[in-house]
Design a protein around this motif. Structure first.
Motif, short mmCIF file in Angstrom:
data_model
loop_
_atom_site.label_atom_id
_atom_site.label_comp_id
_atom_site.label_asym_id
_atom_site.label_seq_id
_atom_site.Cartn_x
_atom_site.Cartn_y
_atom_site.Cartn_z
N GLY A 204 0.81 -1.22 0.00
CA GLY A 204 0.00 0.00 0.00
C GLY A 204 0.84 1.27 0.00
N LYS A 205 0.17 2.39 -0.18
CA LYS A 205 0.84 3.70 -0.24
C LYS A 205 0.76 4.37 1.13
CE LYS A 205 -0.10 4.38 -5.16
NZ LYS A 205 -0.70 5.25 -6.19
N HIS A 206 1.93 4.63 1.70
CA HIS A 206 2.01 5.30 2.99
C HIS A 206 2.45 6.75 2.76
CE1 HIS A 206 1.66 1.51 5.33
NE2 HIS A 206 2.16 1.00 4.22
N GLN A 207 1.85 7.68 3.49
CA GLN A 207 2.06 9.10 3.23
C GLN A 207 2.93 9.80 4.28
OE1 GLN A 207 0.97 10.38 0.42
NE2 GLN A 207 -0.16 8.54 -0.19
N GLU A 208 2.81 9.41 5.53
CA GLU A 208 3.46 10.14 6.63
C GLU A 208 4.94 9.78 6.74
OE1 GLU A 208 3.08 10.76 11.49
OE2 GLU A 208 1.69 9.45 10.42
N GLU A 209 5.80 10.79 6.76
CA GLU A 209 7.23 10.58 6.92
C GLU A 209 7.58 10.36 8.40
OE1 GLU A 209 9.44 13.76 5.21
OE2 GLU A 209 8.81 13.32 3.15
N ARG A 210 8.77 9.84 8.63
CA ARG A 210 9.33 9.69 9.98
C ARG A 210 8.45 8.83 10.89
NH1 ARG A 210 13.43 13.68 10.57
NH2 ARG A 210 13.50 15.02 8.74
N THR A 211 8.07 7.67 10.37
CA THR A 211 7.27 6.74 11.15
C THR A 211 7.97 5.38 11.22
OG1 THR A 211 6.01 5.93 9.25
CG2 THR A 211 5.12 7.84 10.44
N ILE A 212 7.53 4.56 12.15
CA ILE A 212 7.92 3.16 12.21
C ILE A 212 6.71 2.32 11.87
CG2 ILE A 212 8.74 1.27 13.65
CD1 ILE A 212 10.30 3.23 15.30
N LEU A 213 6.87 1.44 10.89
CA LEU A 213 5.82 0.52 10.50
C LEU A 213 6.20 -0.87 10.98
CD1 LEU A 213 5.34 1.56 6.75
CD2 LEU A 213 3.98 2.32 8.69
N ALA A 214 5.22 -1.64 11.41
CA ALA A 214 5.48 -3.01 11.83
C ALA A 214 4.20 -3.81 11.77
CB ALA A 214 6.08 -3.05 13.24
N GLY A 215 4.35 -5.14 11.61
CA GLY A 215 3.20 -6.03 11.64
C GLY A 215 2.88 -6.63 10.30
N ASN A 216 1.78 -7.41 10.28
CA ASN A 216 1.28 -8.05 9.07
C ASN A 216 -0.25 -7.90 9.03
OD1 ASN A 216 0.63 -9.65 6.91
ND2 ASN A 216 1.14 -11.58 7.91
N PRO A 217 -0.74 -6.93 8.23
CA PRO A 217 0.02 -5.99 7.41
C PRO A 217 0.67 -4.90 8.27
CG PRO A 217 -2.29 -5.45 7.30
CD PRO A 217 -2.20 -6.72 8.10
N ALA A 218 1.76 -4.30 7.77
CA ALA A 218 2.48 -3.28 8.53
C ALA A 218 1.64 -2.01 8.67
CB ALA A 218 3.79 -2.95 7.83
N VAL A 219 1.57 -1.52 9.91
CA VAL A 219 0.87 -0.27 10.21
C VAL A 219 1.80 0.61 11.02
CG1 VAL A 219 -1.42 -1.33 10.15
CG2 VAL A 219 -0.14 -1.25 12.30
N VAL A 220 1.45 1.89 11.13
CA VAL A 220 2.27 2.83 11.89
C VAL A 220 2.13 2.54 13.38
CG1 VAL A 220 2.65 5.25 12.46
CG2 VAL A 220 2.06 4.62 10.12
N ILE A 221 3.28 2.33 14.03
CA ILE A 221 3.26 2.11 15.48
C ILE A 221 3.96 3.24 16.24
CG2 ILE A 221 3.12 -0.40 15.23
CD1 ILE A 221 6.11 -0.51 15.95
#
Length: 232
Positions: A204-221
């Motif tokens: 997918g397309k992620h918009q926010e900079e300076r984030t940590i993504l994790a998981g399945n599916p990866a989401v901002v944590i």
């Protein structure tokens, strides 16, 4: 012999063994005016499966070893047994320094383009399958055993006979860090300074900079974070 001296000696012999293959590769794939600089060093442990495509270096200054393929290894890899593989039938573009780890495998299909930014790093045992387009921005890096696929490598046909799982480009913008054992699926877009946690599956397309993504599916944590080495 201390450990540091031993490593330097080992590196020297690896580059020495790489010279014949590197010489062949540079003069096979690059214009003469670029090839004479030997900008690409290829480990003797690299299997050149197909060189029918095109390679371009779009860097302001060429030097020997600007791009290193198949050398770096971590504790999880063995330089002597993990062979790097390159199947280039499409186009591969380098915008500066790049480093590929031992045991990585890269396939660029016809009509596809793999673009590697300045100071990009492909970790050992990483698989890249590019059938349309994959872009690593400047300072975009991945750890070991990652997978990048912009294709399903098969077609799904709907009831109307239409292809419904088309290939979709992947884009990692500047200063993206991908942890080990991450799968980056087709259509993924990651903005600058994104960090992806170990073992995640990203799409997918992620918009926010300076984030940590994790998981399945990866989401901002986490929000507003940057790896320390990206701030130097």
């Amino acid at each position: 012999m201390n450990e540091r001296h031993r490593q330097k000696r080992q590196t020297f012999f690896r580059y020495l063994l790489a010279f014949p293959r590197s010489l062949y590769f540079n003069f096979r794939m690059l214009p003469f005016r670029q090839a004479i600089h030997l900008p690409i060093l290829i480990s003797h442990r690299t299997r050149l499966e197909n060189l029918g495509g095109h390679l371009k270096i779009d860097a302001p200054r060429l030097r020997m070893g600007l791009i290193k393929i198949g050398f770096s290894s971590y504790q999880q890899t063995n330089f002597h047994t993990d062979r790097t593989r390159l199947n280039l039938r499409g186009t591969m573009i380098f915008s500066g320094e790049s480093d590929w780890g031992a045991g990585s495998a890269v396939e660029v299909a016809e009509q596809a383009t793999l673009h590697l930014g300045n100071h990009s790093h492909i970790g050992p045992k990483t698989l890249i399958i590019c059938h349309k387009g994959i872009t690593f921005g400047n300072h975009a890096r991945c750890s070991w055993c990652c997978t990048f696929m912009d294709t399903d490598q098969h077609k799904l046909i709907d009831a109307d006979g239409q292809w419904c799982n088309e290939d979709r480009e992947i884009a990692l913008h500047d200063h993206v860090w991908i942890g080990c054992h991450v799968v980056v699926a087709k259509g993924t877009q990651l903005p600058s300074f994104t960090t992806v946690g170990t073992g995640s599956i990203v799409f997918g397309k992620h918009q926010e900079e300076r984030t940590i993504l994790a998981g399945n599916p990866a989401v901002v944590i986490k929000h507003g974070l940057v790896r320390e080495d990206f701030t130097n």
